[in-house]
Write a protein that holds these residues in place. Structure first.
Motif, PDB file in Angstrom:
ATOM      1  N   LEU A  28       2.764   6.285  -1.653  1.00 24.84           N
ATOM      2  CA  LEU A  28       2.329   4.891  -1.687  1.00 24.84           C
ATOM      3  C   LEU A  28       3.175   3.984  -0.794  1.00 24.84           C
ATOM      4  O   LEU A  28       4.398   4.064  -0.786  1.00 24.84           O
ATOM      5  N   TYR A  29       2.482   3.146  -0.092  1.00 28.74           N
ATOM      6  CA  TYR A  29       3.147   2.154   0.760  1.00 28.74           C
ATOM      7  C   TYR A  29       3.919   1.152  -0.082  1.00 28.74           C
ATOM      8  O   TYR A  29       5.052   0.796   0.242  1.00 28.74           O
ATOM      9  N   SER A  30       3.302   0.713  -1.182  1.00 31.56           N
ATOM     10  CA  SER A  30       3.964  -0.298  -2.022  1.00 31.56           C
ATOM     11  C   SER A  30       5.242   0.253  -2.650  1.00 31.56           C
ATOM     12  O   SER A  30       6.261  -0.446  -2.700  1.00 31.56           O
ATOM     13  N   ARG A  58      -4.417   5.565  -2.933  1.00 27.25           N
ATOM     14  CA  ARG A  58      -5.433   4.523  -3.070  1.00 27.25           C
ATOM     15  C   ARG A  58      -5.129   3.271  -2.264  1.00 27.25           C
ATOM     16  O   ARG A  58      -5.834   2.274  -2.384  1.00 27.25           O
ATOM     17  N   GLU A  59      -4.085   3.290  -1.459  1.00 30.38           N
ATOM     18  CA  GLU A  59      -3.636   2.081  -0.772  1.00 30.38           C
ATOM     19  C   GLU A  59      -3.962   2.089   0.715  1.00 30.38           C
ATOM     20  O   GLU A  59      -4.007   3.142   1.343  1.00 30.38           O
ATOM     21  N   LEU A  60      -4.098   0.896   1.250  1.00 29.07           N
ATOM     22  CA  LEU A  60      -4.164   0.712   2.693  1.00 29.07           C
ATOM     23  C   LEU A  60      -2.744   0.536   3.207  1.00 29.07           C
ATOM     24  O   LEU A  60      -1.859   0.098   2.463  1.00 29.07           O
ATOM     25  N   PRO A  61      -2.497   0.868   4.468  1.00 32.72           N
ATOM     26  CA  PRO A  61      -1.150   0.674   5.020  1.00 32.72           C
ATOM     27  C   PRO A  61      -0.676  -0.773   4.906  1.00 32.72           C
ATOM     28  O   PRO A  61      -1.483  -1.704   4.954  1.00 32.72           O
ATOM     29  N   ILE A  62       0.621  -0.923   4.738  1.00 36.30           N
ATOM     30  CA  ILE A  62       1.260  -2.233   4.744  1.00 36.30           C
ATOM     31  C   ILE A  62       2.009  -2.322   6.072  1.00 36.30           C
ATOM     32  O   ILE A  62       2.837  -1.450   6.368  1.00 36.30           O
ATOM     33  N   PRO A  63       1.735  -3.344   6.869  1.00 34.04           N
ATOM     34  CA  PRO A  63       2.410  -3.458   8.167  1.00 34.04           C
ATOM     35  C   PRO A  63       3.933  -3.351   8.032  1.00 34.04           C
ATOM     36  O   PRO A  63       4.538  -3.994   7.182  1.00 34.04           O
ATOM     37  N   GLY A  64       4.516  -2.495   8.869  1.00 34.99           N
ATOM     38  CA  GLY A  64       5.961  -2.329   8.891  1.00 34.99           C
ATOM     39  C   GLY A  64       6.512  -1.378   7.845  1.00 34.99           C
ATOM     40  O   GLY A  64       7.710  -1.094   7.827  1.00 34.99           O
TER      41      GLY A  64
END
Length: 123
Positions: A28-30, A58-64
């Motif tokens: 997960l990105y978060s 289930r997540e979309l990428p988070i910039p950076g």
């Protein structure tokens, strides 16, 4: 991160004095964004860490937010590499002679490589 620390401490107890290599797939990105310092601190207990791409579930990428955040915060004493998941098998094949203890960690699909890795190391 605390579960990682407990796992590493257990491995150190089971294999004292042995070189420990981890292939870690962040999940997960978060979670990576929130805990990259803690992940790096725990993973720094290994001798070598191979980081793969984040498993997004289930997540979309988070910039950076990439595995680079963990990589950049690993202790300077840790041998480290950042590779794509598709490069894992090639890495293990190319380095099998020097691998003592290898563990794959992550809540994504890194487990799908375990049987192939085991076969490579048995040869």
């Amino acid at each position: 991160p605390e579960e990682l620390r407990a796992t590493i401490e257990s491995l150190r107890g089971i294999f004292p004095g042995r070189r420990l290599l981890a292939i870690f797939q962040p999940h997960l990105y978060s979670r990576t964004q929130d805990f990259y310092h803690e992940f790096a601190e725990s993973l720094s207990l290994f001798d070598e860490v191979i980081l793969t791409d984040i498993y997004p579930a289930r997540e979309l990428p988070i910039p950076g937010v990439t595995s680079q955040l963990i990589y950049d915060n690993l202790a300077p004493t840790v041998e480290k590499r950042l590779i794509s998941k598709t490069e894992v098998i090639d890495f293990v094949s190319a380095n099998k002679e020097r691998i003592e203890i290898l563990v794959t960690l992550g809540a994504g699909d890194i487990e799908n490589y375990a049987s192939t890795i085991a076969e490579i190391l048995k040869r």
